[in-house]
Every structure is written in C-alpha cells, then in structure tokens.
Scaffold this active site. Structure first.
Site, mmCIF file in Angstrom:
data_model
loop_
_atom_site.group_PDB
_atom_site.id
_atom_site.type_symbol
_atom_site.label_atom_id
_atom_site.label_comp_id
_atom_site.label_asym_id
_atom_site.label_seq_id
_atom_site.Cartn_x
_atom_site.Cartn_y
_atom_site.Cartn_z
ATOM 1 N N LYS A 116 22.124 4.694 -15.684
ATOM 2 C CA LYS A 116 21.043 4.568 -14.710
ATOM 3 C C LYS A 116 21.527 4.406 -13.275
ATOM 4 C CE LYS A 116 18.150 2.926 -18.356
ATOM 5 N NZ LYS A 116 17.708 1.778 -19.122
ATOM 6 N N GLU A 200 16.509 -4.450 -10.752
ATOM 7 C CA GLU A 200 15.717 -3.767 -9.735
ATOM 8 C C GLU A 200 14.426 -4.506 -9.461
ATOM 9 O OE1 GLU A 200 15.535 0.054 -11.610
ATOM 10 O OE2 GLU A 200 13.681 -0.414 -12.638
ATOM 11 N N ARG A 292 17.224 13.203 -23.699
ATOM 12 C CA ARG A 292 16.997 13.378 -25.131
ATOM 13 C C ARG A 292 15.542 13.752 -25.350
ATOM 14 N NH1 ARG A 292 13.788 8.849 -25.392
ATOM 15 N NH2 ARG A 292 14.589 7.019 -24.324
#
Lengths: 498, 166
Positions: A116, A200, A292
């Site tokens: 990420k 975050e 995916r």
C-alpha cells in the site's frame, strides 16, 4: 490456453474459478487443508491434493506445499483467488521460478500495488489524490505515534499486507493507540505472515467506491465501471452494488480515468480493483489497489455480462482480452448480499457450526455463489462467509425487491447468519434512498417487521410436525439425493471430455 | 390437546385437534383450519384457510426450530405439569455472579484483567481469536474477577467457562 490449472484457495471462490475452467475445457486441481477434506471445492475439482493441517498458515498460506501440489498434478498455472497468497509477490515470484504461471499481475506489480505504501507513492506521482497518512509501512510504536500526531486523530491502523478487513482498527485518541497497534500487528501476522502497519487519516463520513479494471500484456487496459461497497461491518463489505447510486457521469468519468491510469502506469495485467474513498462533496481519494479477483466481482459480471475469471485466464495465458473498452456496456443494476455465519446481535461475532439445512434462492435474475452444503461444518479456521447472493434487475428498486424475494426463499439452519440483518438493511429508508456511507451499520437498524401471523404459523408447523411421522428418516434421504445429482453432473463432465 | 407454547420469548395458549380435513389449531383464540402435508427433508406444505405456506421444522423433543418465509423462530412447548420452561441460571442466589463463557470455539489471545481485579460494566475481559478475528469478551456488570479458568493460547470450545466474576 492452459489445459490444467491449480486453484490455491477454498470455498466459494475456488468453485467460482473452477466453473469458468470447466466452461473453457480446462482441468482443475484443488488443494485443501485437513479440515477441508469434505469441502465442496474438493468435491467439485477434477483432482485434489492435501496441503497440510487446518490453520491457514500451515496450509493455504504454505507456498511450498502449494507449489509441490502444482508439480505433482502437472498444472500449468496457479489461480490464487482472493485472500491467502493472492497478493503475495514472494509467492508469485516462486511460481515463476517453478515454471508455473501465476494468474495475476507480475510479482513486481504486486509488490508495487499490493504494497500500500508503494502504491500510494505511485498514485501521488501520477496525480491521483491520496489520503493523508504515513508514506511507509511502520513496525515501531513510537513512529506510529509521531505520524498520528502529525495527521491528527481519528486515524486508521491497518496491516500493510492486508485486505478483507483483517488487521484494521480505528483509533480516536492517543490513549488507545498502544492496544490497537498490538492487535493489528498480531492479526496481520496471523493472516498474512507480515506484521508491518500503515497509518492514515480516518474519514468518519465517506463512501467506499471501487473501479474494476482488466488489462492484458498487449497494452489493453479497460475498466468495467464502479462498485458501491459502503455497507460494511468491521471494515468488511456486506452489500455491494453496481453501479453506485451516488456516482454521476462526471464522477464516473473521473474515477474510471484515474483507475485506468493507475493500472497503465504500473504495467498491470489481469483483473484488478482500484478502491477509492469518496466524500460527501464527491472528492475522491485513492485507498488501495487489489491485485486479484474481488469477492464482489459478480455484480460487475451481472451488469456487464463479462466473465472476469475468463479474462484473467486469457491475460495470464498471454492472450488478448476478449473485450475492448467500447464493447463494455452497463446494463441495469446488480446487488450482492454476503451471507456470513455470524451473530449481528452480538457485535458480528463469528458463529461456526454445522449447517443442518440449506436452501438457496432460485428464479429470474438470481445468482448464488457458495461453497457449503447440508451437513457442512463452518470451521473457525477460515472466513465465516457462507454464500454470496446476487441479483440483477433493470433498476435499483427492482433489484432491491428481487433481493428481498431471494432472501425470503433462502433457508440456512444450524448456524446463526446475517440474513435478518440483510433484510433490515434492504428495507431501511436510508438504504432505499441511497444516502448511505460506510458508517451505515454502526447505528441500530429497525428489524424487518415480522407479521403477527408468523408466530401462529410457526406454532401450526410445530403441531403438524408433532402429528406427522418420522421426519428424521426423510431428512437423510434428501441429503443423499443432492449428493447423487452432484456426482451425476461430474461424471457427465468426464464423459464429454474423453 | 391444550398446551402453553413460547415463540421467541412470547407465550401463547394453543389448542389443537385432528379433523377430517387436517388439523384445527387455536392460537390465543384465533382459529385455523390447516391442511399439512409432510415433504422430505423436514419440510411441510401447509395450507391455512387455503393460504399456502412452506415451513421447515427441526424438532428436538418439545423444542422446535421453524423457518417460514425465510424467518427462523424457536417454538417451545411447555411441560404441562411445571408450566415453566426450566431456567435456573437467572434464579441462583442474591449475589450477582457471572461466568464468562466462550461464545464460540477459538483461541485465547490474552487477558485484559487479572484475578482480583475490579471490573466495570462493559469492560473488556478476554480477547478470543476465532476465524482470524480478535473478539473482545466484555463484562455484563460490575464485580471482581474471582477466578480465571483458562490460560493464554488455550483453544476453547463453545460454552466453555473462562472466567468467574462476583
């Protein structure tokens, strides 16, 4: 095209993948843990190999055991499904070394987008807005504390290697930070064998909207519109829709352009999803990219008519996608309800146990993806999702009514499920109006009212049961019948192949 | 036959008899003429005053789990002699004592309190991992941790006693 592939997954997604393989004349290899010997995906596959004990870390996450099954079976490619090793670049690399095609993007792209922090950097560089937060994965509490102070509470801690809602915590003040930090690290390690953490800024009011993309090795990158995934519990999706009621043509254009750009920049191949957080003012921020197939891919398939697994296989085999962007059309509305073995009345506590009776809905516009059957034991070792019920209709309202009809046809007895919760969501005024956000399920929903006659009917049914004879014997016959039908279709398959 | 029946915690007066056309059932005085046909697999097709319903019934002695139009209901026929469903747990002594039980199978990750600690209502006691998620078991009232019956990393079964609070 491959003639045989191994599916390194279990449950409904393994079966979903095998179904497309069967349609394409590709032989399928299942792998299973000792707890999954009787699992539906083992029964459905052409071949099956045991890869270790029940805990995922010793079986479905054991790359070596899976590669060994690949070698023994002579499979040409490995489809990782979702979860488990699907976003593990190390495993994708090992597949390549073992001369097995990993059905997904290259290890380098998984590393870049699956990770990420790298994904964030890539997005920032190509001008896609991102959420304020740490620029790298952290392992140290003090470093996390510093970042939190900088970006301000509330913050979200999540597993750097994560997905599927595992290893995530919201922290509203500094006092709760240490506990959350430890919990996320433990969950992350148990699920993904990686304990690095991301931090975050957390947006209390926001929607979760994602864009499906497909790409091949010939430079074709296309999008298949958006999915609305704001109905979540414990950061895991409960209902998904395609399209989103909130997305107008202008926002759709921006989101899909950003998603296609993201995929193009990294040289993406296969099916992928770019997740965005969208605030009330229609500002959007890149959340992450899932490299995916997604759990909720059926709603996209229903609205576009495109088989995403087929396109994944084409891309992995080095062929061209079977569709161009101009062929992709949105038609109508699709909704998916995830049916979990859990207790919504008790903080969505997982509820493992034996499924003693199961009847899935049928009829126009209904699709069921499931890996369970009567007598199947929902194990505590894996995800508690029992089935995905999806519907298609012309409009959102028609889809909603069709879903309610489908849920009323559905019987799951033996384990607690969220079926009643799903009905309550679908009849909720806020849901009907489409003014949903990711906190929708935090407030208490009014239970879907049951007419008084229902209790009377339950009594009448009990009386009928008292007065009639030996229901236990008949129950066994029914199970055997189902088993024979499944077998019959399997033999038929073999007969047509040879 | 006259019986007292509980459906999802509400009590009903029920009377029933076999008739030529099926069965007649009275629920709190409401009368139903039902034609029931047993199908396979625990299913019944029931016509109530010609309205058609499909029911699934799972029976355990005098307790039934019934599914009608997708809704699961627990139906308990009271013992006609005691006229009370047995429920000892709510009547044990004056001291409020809670036993924390495992709501599901899983592994004990850690304890958030120790023996002798005072706990508040709603305070987290034990972290249990099941299906890859950590679940916090909370206190249902205030009290003192009397006894811890398991250790960290123990694998527990549903209903197993984990902790006693008084």
């Amino acid at each position: 095209m491959f003639s045989k592939i191994l599916i390194a997954n279990r449950g409904e997604i393994a079966i979903r993948i095998m179904r497309t393989c069967r349609e394409m004349g590709i032989a399928t290899v299942a792998v299973f843990s000792e707890a999954d010997r009787k699992s539906q995906h083992v029964r459905y596959a052409d071949e099956a190999y045991c890869i270790g004990p029940a805990p995922a870390i010793e079986s479905y996450l054991d790359g070596e055991a899976i590669l060994e099954a690949g070698r023994r079976s002579g499979a040409h490619a490995i489809h990782p499904g979702y979860g488990f090793l699907s976003e593990n670049s190390n495993f994708a690399g090992k597949c390549r070394q073992a001369d097995l095609v990993f059905i997904g993007p290259s290890p380098e792209v998984i590393e870049q987008m699956g990770n990420k922090t790298v994904a964030r950097k890539t997005m920032m560089e190509s001008g896609v807005p991102v959420i304020p937060g740490a620029t790298e994965a952290l392992e140290d509490l003090e470093a996390v504390r510093r970042v939190c102070a900088e970006i301000g509470y509330p913050v979200m801690l999540k597993a750097a290697a994560g997905g599927g809602g595992k290893g995530m915590r919201i922290v509203t003040n500094e006092n709760d930070l240490q506990d959350a930090f430890s919990a996320v690290r433990r969950e992350s390690y148990a699920s993904f064998a990686d304990s690095r953490i991301l931090v975050e800024r957390y947006f209390p009011v926001a929607r979760h909207i994602e864009v499906q993309i497909l790409a091949d090795g010939h430079g074709n990158v296309i999008h298949l519109f958006e999915r609305e995934c704001s109905i979540q519990r414990r950061y895991q999706k409960v209902i998904e829709e395609c399209p989103s009621v909130f997305v107008d043509d202008e926002l759709r254009d921006k989101l899909t352009t950003a998603a296609v750009q993201a995929a193009t920049v990294v040289g993406y191949t296969g099916a992928g999803t770019v997740e965005f957080l969208v605030d009330a003012a229609k500002n959007f921020y890149f959340l992450e990219m899932n490299t995916r197939i997604q759990v909720e891919h059926p709603v996209t398939e229903l609205v576009t008519g495109i088989d995403l697994v087929r396109e994944q296989l084409l891309a992995a085999a080095g062929e061209r996608l079977s569709v161009a962007q101009s062929d992709v059309r949105r038609n109508g509305w699709a909704m998916e309800c995830r049916i979990y073995a859990e207790d919504p009345g008790n903080d969505y506590m997982p509820a493992p146990g034996q499924i003693r009776k199961v009847v899935f809905p049928e009829g126009p516009g209904v699709r069921v993806d499931s890996g369970v059957y009567e007598g199947w034991e929902v194990s505590l070792h894996y995800d508690p999702m029992i089935a995905k019920i999806s519907v298609w209709a012309r409009t959102r309202e028609e889809a909603r009514c069709r879903m309610l009809r489908a849920l009323d046809e559905c019987i799951i007895y033996g384990v607690k499920t969220n079926l009643d919760l799903q009905r309550a969501i679908l009849t909720d005024e806020t849901f009907i109006s489409g003014k949903i956000d990711t906190r929708f399920l935090d407030r208490r929903l009014v239970p879907h009212p049951a007419p008084d006659i229902l209790a009377d009917l339950a009594i009448i049914a009990s009386v009928c049961s008292t007065l009639s004879s030996s229901p236990a014997r008949e129950e066994r016959v029914a199970t055997e019948e189902t088993g024979l039908w499944r077998m019959a279709s399997k033999y038929q398959f073999w007969a047509t192949r040879f | 036959m006259k019986r007292e029946v509980q459906v999802d915690k509400r009590t009903y007066q029920v009377e029933y008899e076999k008739t030529a056309g099926g069965i007649r059932v009275w629920v709190d005085g409401r009368s139903y003429q039902a034609d029931a046909s047993a199908l396979s697999g625990g299913f019944y097709s029931i016509l109530v005053n010609n309205r058609s319903y499909d029911a699934f019934v799972s029976r355990d002695k005098e307790s039934f789990a019934v599914v009608v139009t997708g809704k699961i209901m627990d139906v308990d026929f009271f013992d006609p002699r005691s006229r009370q469903p047995s429920d000892e747990s709510k009547r044990s002594g004056g001291v409020s004592r809670q036993t924390i039980c495992a709501p599901m199978a899983g592994r004990i990750v850690r304890f958030q309190v120790g023996a002798g600690d005072l706990v508040q209502d709603g305070q987290g006691l034990i972290v249990l991992e099941a299906m890859k998620m950590e679940n916090e078991l909370k206190s249902q009232g205030i009290g003192q941790v009397r006894e811890i019956l398991v250790a960290e990393n123990d694998v527990v079964v549903p209903g197993q006693h984990l902790m006693v609070i008084e």
